[in-house]
Every structure is written in structure tokens, then in C-alpha cells.
Design an enzyme around this catalytic site. Structure first.
Site: not given
Ligand SMILES: *Cc1c(COP(=O)(O)O)cnc(C)c1O
Length: 381
Positions: A102, A176, A200
């Protein structure tokens, strides 16, 4: 109690059953309004109430100081990889700590809008440990420093956020925290901006939470789409354009569920909300990693100090994997499904298996998974 299977998906992922039940009960007629939430104007008093409650609950749960704005946006984590540099980079430079799939993606995307520099990376050890902040090569002209505080694919977590000021860096820290938001408290004194896709740990896909310090608003590049300009979104309380109303509603129900959670420690101290979740998440992760570390068949490949409490990639021991990996993984997954243990397949880039242990996964789910794997060790090989 629930008779639903245990769902270990990395995302979109399990939600608290109470949240799904309440949404189902309110689907056709929210609080006597005669409308379902999906059918309401985002500017009507019903939805404004839902929005304000969700925002206030998230602020309270995460102890977010008043100098931070909370934005509910669209586009997911990946869109934020562009929206952050569009708003914060001033077209200059930003530093990235690349620790897995990521953060790698974040650095790549930011490179379209500014100079994206890799200040540290764990690529050399296959993304299995975290580079110590003291080793990061931070640049004086970086407009921000980006980390992924929980790498969902590789299963690494910063158990403590870096203190950039202590490292002599004045740039704001961007995290993030998509895949461990609300799993533990956040020290906001170390953070300039945090973003999380909801799917998530908070709600359905389609809503992205952004927590941004006020002084970082108002610096968007001219090319930044208006709907993605944090200052405009903040000025309009996330209603510059139509926000993802149903997702905000479900996230709001999840916040209320989180606020009701309590845990009593061994010392008799009562923990509430996110602190209660943290205690539970520590217990779940310890149980599962302890099992893996003692297993003669399975293993975690992440350094103990960097192991994620939320996402646990795990594998057959290398020799067994080399001999019979594909067949054994297939039989593991189909047996797990039959036993009511869903979505354990590893990410396509790593293979193997992955158990995501988000807030809504009870300890009983981890116990059931361990029991299944132990039985497999005895009779499945
Ligand atoms: C799932 C995830 C993303 C991406 O999210 P999208 O909604 O698919 O754009 C970004 N960063 C992390 C750490 C993730 O787990």
C-alpha cells in the site's frame, strides 16, 4: 447469539452483527420518517442528524482534537493517494516510507503530482520488518511524510507512530490507517492527516474518512478537482457534493456499537470504546501468533515486533509449501469454508493464507480458526 460463519476477509470485511440487524430493521423506514436512509436528501434534517451524530461519535471515539477536521469523502484509499499530494505537496516534494504494497502504491501515485522520494524501505527483506524511524532519510523540503500505519497485504503494523519532530523533521505526518482505524487509539500530536477507506473496519466500501489538521487546508494545487479540495470539503461539512450517505449511516451505526464496547482488564480496570477494542485485538492477535509460532506446519513470516494485529498473512512451512503448496492451500480453504471460516485466501501477490482480525471478529472466531488448523495438522496432510 450468532450462527453466521466467521468471516476473515481483508476487505470489504465483517461488520458487527448488531449493526447489520439495525440497518435491516431501519431499511424501509428510518425512525418513522417514512424513508430509507438511501432515499433521503443529504440536505434534509434526517440525514443531517445522521451525519452530525456520526461525526461527533467518531471524534469522541478517536479523541480527535478540535483543530482537526473530519471529512467523509469518496474514492477510497487509492483516490487519497492522489488527493493527498494534490492538497499537501504544493507540487514540490514528499517523503515516503515504503513498507509494503500500500505505501508503495501511495508513493507511485504521488509521483504524478510532486517529487515522491523513498525515505526508507523494507523491500530488501521482502517487507517483513519495519525500518527504524532513526534510519529514515527525511528531506528538509518534504511537504509531508507518508506512512501506511498498517500494511494490509504484508501484515505489518506500526505499533507506535513515528515522532517526526523528535527526528528533527517539521513536515506533517500522513498516515494511511485504512485497515486498523478504530482498532486502537491514535496519538494525534504526531499526525497531520490520516485517511481510511471504511470497508476494512468501519462500514461498507464507498466512504473514506479523512482527519486533517486545519493548517493543512487551503494549499491545493490549481489542478485539484474541487470535489477533492480538502478546504472546500471541510467548508461544506462533507456536502460540497453528495456524500456517500448510506456508507456514512452504516459507519455511524458502527461508531455507536464501538462506543458501547467495554472490557475489564486483569487488574479490574474498565476500558471503553477504542481502548476496549485495542485490548480485545491484542488478545486475539496474541492467541493467533502464539499458535502459529508453535505450529510445525504453519508460520508467520513477519518479524514479531512488526506483526499486524489486524491482518495476519500465514503460510505452510517452506518445505511443505514447496512440495505440496497449491494442493494443500486449496484443501485448507475448502475445508475452512465448510467449517464456517470464510475468506482466508491470501492476497494474490503473496499467496498462502490471510486471517483478518478486525474489530467485529470475536475471540471465538480466532479460537475456531485455530481449532480448525490444529485439526488440519493432524488429519489434513
Ligand atoms: C484497502 C486499502 C486501501 C485501498 O482502498 P480502496 O478503497 O480500494 O481504494 C488503501 N490503503 C490500505 C492500507 C488498504 O488496506
Amino acid at each position: 447469539m450468532s450462527t453466521r460463519p466467521f468471516n476473515f476477509s481483508a476487505g470489504p470485511a465483517v461488520l458487527p452483527e448488531a449493526v447489520l440487524q439495525q440497518a435491516a430493521a431501519e431499511m424501509l423506514n428510518w425512525h418513522g420518517s417514512g424513508m430509507g436512509v438511501m432515499e433521503m436528501s443529504h440536505r434534509g434534517k434526517e440525514f443531517i442528524h445522521i451525519y452530525e451524530q456520526a461525526e461527533a461519535d467518531f471524534r469522541e471515539l478517536m479523541a480527535i482534537p478540535s483543530e482537526f477536521k473530519i471529512l467523509f469523502m469518496q474514492g477510497g484509499g487509492l483516490a487519497e493517494n492522489a488527493i493527498v499530494p494534490l492538497n499537501l505537496s504544493r507540487g514540490l516534494a514528499a517523503d515516503f516510507v515504503v513498507t509494503g504494497g500500500w505505501s508503495q502504491k501511495s508513493a507511485q501515485e504521488a509521483g504524478k503530482y510532486c517529487q515522491a522520494r523513498v525515505a526508507a524501505s523494507n523491500q530488501a527483506n521482502g517487507h517483513t520488518s519495519l525500518p527504524a524511524p532513526s534510519s529514515w532519510r527525511l528531506n528538509a523540503d518534504a511537504q509531508y511524510v507518508h506512512i501506511c500505519s498498517n500494511e494490509t497485504i504484508h501484515g505489518l503494523e506500526f505499533h507506535e507512530l513515528p515522532d517526526l519532530q523528535a527526528l528533527g523533521c517539521r513536515a506533517p505526518l500522513v498516515i494511511d490507517f485504512s485497515s486498523h482505524v478504530a482498532s486502537r487509539p491514535v496519538d494525534w500530536s504526531k499526525v497531520g492527516l490520516a485517511f481510511a477507506g471504511a470497508q476494512k473496519n468501519l462500514g461498507p466500501a464507498g466512504v473514506t474518512l479523512v482527519v486533517v489538521r486545519e493548517d493543512l487546508l487551503g494549499h491545493a494545487l490549481d489542478i485539484c478537482p474541487s470535489a477533492f479540495d480538502y478546504r472546500l470539503v471541510a467548508q461544506h461539512a462533507s456536502m460540497y457534493n453528495t456524500p456517500p450517505t448510506f456508507g456514512i449511516y452504516i459507519a455511524g451505526l458502527t461508531f455507536q456499537w464501538l462506543k458501547q464496547q467495554t472490557e475489564v482488564t486483569a487488574e479490574g480496570v474498565a476500558l471503553h470504546g477504542v481502548a476496549a477494542m485495542q485490548a480485545r485485538n491484542v488478545a486475539k492477535a496474541e492467541l493467533f501468533y502464539n499458535y502459529l509460532d508453535r505450529s510445525s506446519v504453519f508460520e508467520s513470516r513477519v518479524a514479531p515486533s512488526a506483526r499486524s494485529r489486524m491482518n495476519v498473512p500465514f503460510f505452510l512451512k517452506p518445505e511443505l509449501e514447496a512440495q505440496r503448496g497449491p494442493a494443500l492451500y486449496e484443501s485448507l480453504l475448502s475445508g475452512a469454508k465448510a467449517a464456517g471460516l470464510l475468506q482466508l485466501k491470501g492476497h494474490k501477490s503473496l499467496g498462502g493464507l490471510r486471517a483478518s482480525l478486525y474489530n467485529a471478529m470475536p475471540l471465538a472466531g480466532v479460537q475456531a480458526l485455530i481449532a480448525y488448523l490444529q485439526a488440519f495438522e493432524k488429519t489434513g496432510l
